[in-house]
Design a protein around this motif. Structure first.
Motif, PDB file in Angstrom:
ATOM      1  N   PHE A  27     -20.193  18.187   2.048  1.00  0.00           N
ATOM      2  CA  PHE A  27     -19.124  17.327   1.749  1.00  0.00           C
ATOM      3  C   PHE A  27     -19.665  16.129   1.624  1.00  0.00           C
ATOM      4  CE2 PHE A  27     -15.928  20.409   3.819  1.00  0.00           C
ATOM      5  CZ  PHE A  27     -15.777  21.144   2.496  1.00  0.00           C
ATOM      6  N   PHE A  28     -20.466  15.707   2.824  1.00  0.00           N
ATOM      7  CA  PHE A  28     -20.801  14.260   3.010  1.00  0.00           C
ATOM      8  C   PHE A  28     -21.814  13.872   1.803  1.00  0.00           C
ATOM      9  CE2 PHE A  28     -19.633  13.345   7.660  1.00  0.00           C
ATOM     10  CZ  PHE A  28     -18.574  13.361   7.281  1.00  0.00           C
ATOM     11  N   ALA A  51     -20.291  13.464  -1.652  1.00  0.00           N
ATOM     12  CA  ALA A  51     -19.851  12.235  -1.773  1.00  0.00           C
ATOM     13  C   ALA A  51     -20.632  11.183  -1.884  1.00  0.00           C
ATOM     14  CB  ALA A  51     -18.994  11.961  -0.166  1.00  0.00           C
ATOM     15  N   ARG A 108     -16.681   5.885  -1.223  1.00  0.00           N
ATOM     16  CA  ARG A 108     -17.367   7.011  -0.645  1.00  0.00           C
ATOM     17  C   ARG A 108     -16.439   8.150   0.195  1.00  0.00           C
ATOM     18  NH1 ARG A 108     -23.062   5.510  -1.370  1.00  0.00           N
ATOM     19  NH2 ARG A 108     -23.213   3.379  -1.583  1.00  0.00           N
ATOM     20  N   GLN A 109     -15.665   7.517   1.059  1.00  0.00           N
ATOM     21  CA  GLN A 109     -14.916   8.467   1.959  1.00  0.00           C
ATOM     22  C   GLN A 109     -13.695   8.840   0.894  1.00  0.00           C
ATOM     23  OE1 GLN A 109     -13.729   5.096   4.377  1.00  0.00           O
ATOM     24  NE2 GLN A 109     -14.836   5.838   5.917  1.00  0.00           N
ATOM     25  N   CYS A 151     -24.871  13.476   9.735  1.00  0.00           N
ATOM     26  CA  CYS A 151     -23.524  14.286   9.472  1.00  0.00           C
ATOM     27  C   CYS A 151     -23.102  14.618  10.517  1.00  0.00           C
ATOM     28  CB  CYS A 151     -24.097  15.294   8.177  1.00  0.00           C
ATOM     29  SG  CYS A 151     -24.399  14.515   6.745  1.00  0.00           S
ATOM     30  N   VAL A 170     -15.408  12.221  -0.127  1.00  0.00           N
ATOM     31  CA  VAL A 170     -15.381  13.280   0.891  1.00  0.00           C
ATOM     32  C   VAL A 170     -14.086  13.983   0.607  1.00  0.00           C
ATOM     33  CG1 VAL A 170     -15.279  13.681   3.122  1.00  0.00           C
ATOM     34  CG2 VAL A 170     -16.940  11.979   2.497  1.00  0.00           C
ATOM     35  N   ARG A 200     -13.497  17.904  -0.304  1.00  0.00           N
ATOM     36  CA  ARG A 200     -13.007  18.849   0.652  1.00  0.00           C
ATOM     37  C   ARG A 200     -11.661  19.686  -0.243  1.00  0.00           C
ATOM     38  NH1 ARG A 200     -14.179  18.075   5.839  1.00  0.00           N
ATOM     39  NH2 ARG A 200     -14.939  15.976   6.495  1.00  0.00           N
ATOM     40  N   ASP A 227     -19.576  20.012   6.454  1.00  0.00           N
ATOM     41  CA  ASP A 227     -19.648  18.468   6.441  1.00  0.00           C
ATOM     42  C   ASP A 227     -20.767  18.021   5.743  1.00  0.00           C
ATOM     43  OD1 ASP A 227     -16.982  18.123   7.227  1.00  0.00           O
ATOM     44  OD2 ASP A 227     -17.417  17.172   9.345  1.00  0.00           O
ATOM     45  N   PHE A 252     -19.872   8.536   9.303  1.00  0.00           N
ATOM     46  CA  PHE A 252     -19.991   8.410   7.677  1.00  0.00           C
ATOM     47  C   PHE A 252     -20.454   6.982   7.455  1.00  0.00           C
ATOM     48  CE2 PHE A 252     -18.601   8.229   3.313  1.00  0.00           C
ATOM     49  CZ  PHE A 252     -19.159   9.614   2.824  1.00  0.00           C
TER      50      PHE A 252
END
Length: 220
Positions: A43-44, A47, A202-203, A180, A206, A210, A40, A185
Motif C-alpha cells: 500500500f505504501f 501510494a 500521499r496518505q 514501512c 494509501v 487499501r 502495508d 509514513f
C-alpha cells in the motif's frame, strides 16, 4: 490478486501499456523485493509511486518552464531579486526558458553525481519513471539494485517493461521496507522525496490503495 482492472481503478490516468505491464509483473516483483511479506509495504509503495508519477501518467519530468516560472521555482538562481514578490526572471532564465535540455543541464549540474553543465548529465539523468528517479548517482545505485544498467540506458526507467522493477530497485536502495513496518509514513516520504511534500495527498493514495486492493492485495 493484483489485476489490471484493479490497477486501472487505482491509476486511471496511466497509459494502458503501463497498467498492463504492472499487472503482469506486480506479484512476482513484490515477492522478489520483499513487499509481499506485509500488505502495508504494498500500500505504501503504491501510494508513493501514485503521488510521484501523477497516478502513473507522468513518466518524465516536465522541464518546459517559462522564465517567470523558473524565477518562482529557483529564485536564487533565476530571479533578479530573489526576495521580490513575485520574483522577476533574470537574463539566464530568459535564455533557458522553454528549453528543457538546457535547463536540466544547468540546474542539475554538479549535483547528485552529475557532471558539469557541459556533460549533459542533468538532462540525461532527469526525473523519470514511477518514482521520478533523478541524478546519475540515483540511476547508478537503483540500476544495481534493479539489475538494469540505467547509466547506459536511462530511458528504461520510464519504459513500461522496466518501470516497476526500477521503482522497486529504488525502494530497495532506500531500504524502505523496514520503514514501512514502523508505520511512519512521514519518514518514508522523506526517504522517497527528501522532504514531506505532498504528504496529505500521499496518505490519500494509501487509503485509495487499501480500498481497491483490499486487506490482502495478493490474495485470491
Amino acid at each position: 490478486m493484483i489485476t489490471k482492472d484493479k490497477l486501472k481503478a487505482l491509476f486511471p490516468k496511466s497509459p494502458d501499456a503501463m497498467v498492463s505491464a504492472m499487472a503482469e509483473q506486480a506479484e512476482p516483483l513484490f515477492r522478489e523485493f520483499g513487499l509481499a511479506e506485509k500488505a502495508d509495504r504494498i500500500f505504501f509503495f503504491l501510494a508513493q509511486i501514485g503521488h510521484e508519477s501523477g497516478g502513473g501518467a507522468t513518466m518524465e519530468e516536465n522541464l518546459n518552464y517559462s522564465a517567470p516560472r523558473m524565477a518562482a521555482v529557483w529564485p536564487n538562481r533565476f530571479a533578479v531579486n530573489p526576495k521580490a514578490k513575485p520574483p522577476q526572471p533574470n537574463a539566464l532564465a530568459k535564455k533557458l526558458e522553454r528549453n528543457p535540455q538546457a535547463l536540466a543541464n544547468n540546474v542539475y549540474a554538479n549535483r547528485m553525481g552529475n557532471g558539469a553543465e557541459a556533460s549533459g548529465d542533468g538532462f540525461r539523468f532527469r526525473g523519470r519513471g514511477l518514482i521520478q528517479l533523478t541524478g546519475r548517482d540515483g540511476y547508478e545505485n537503483v540500476g544495481k539494485a534493479a539489475g538494469i544498467d540505467l547509466i547506459a540506458a536511462p530511458d528504461r526507467a520510464s519504459a513500461p517493461a522496466d518501470a516497476l522493477r526500477v521503482a522497486l530497485g529504488f525502494w530497495k536502495w532506500k531500504k524502505a521496507n523496514p520503514v514501512c513496518d514502523t508505520g511512519d509514513f512521514a519518514k518514508l516520504t522523506k526517504l522517497v522525496n527528501g522532504g514531506v511534500i505532498g504528504l496529505a495527498e500521499r496518505q490519500q493514495w494509501v487509503t485509495k490503495a487499501r480500498s481497491i486492493l483490499g486487506p490482502d492485495p495478493l490474495g485470491a
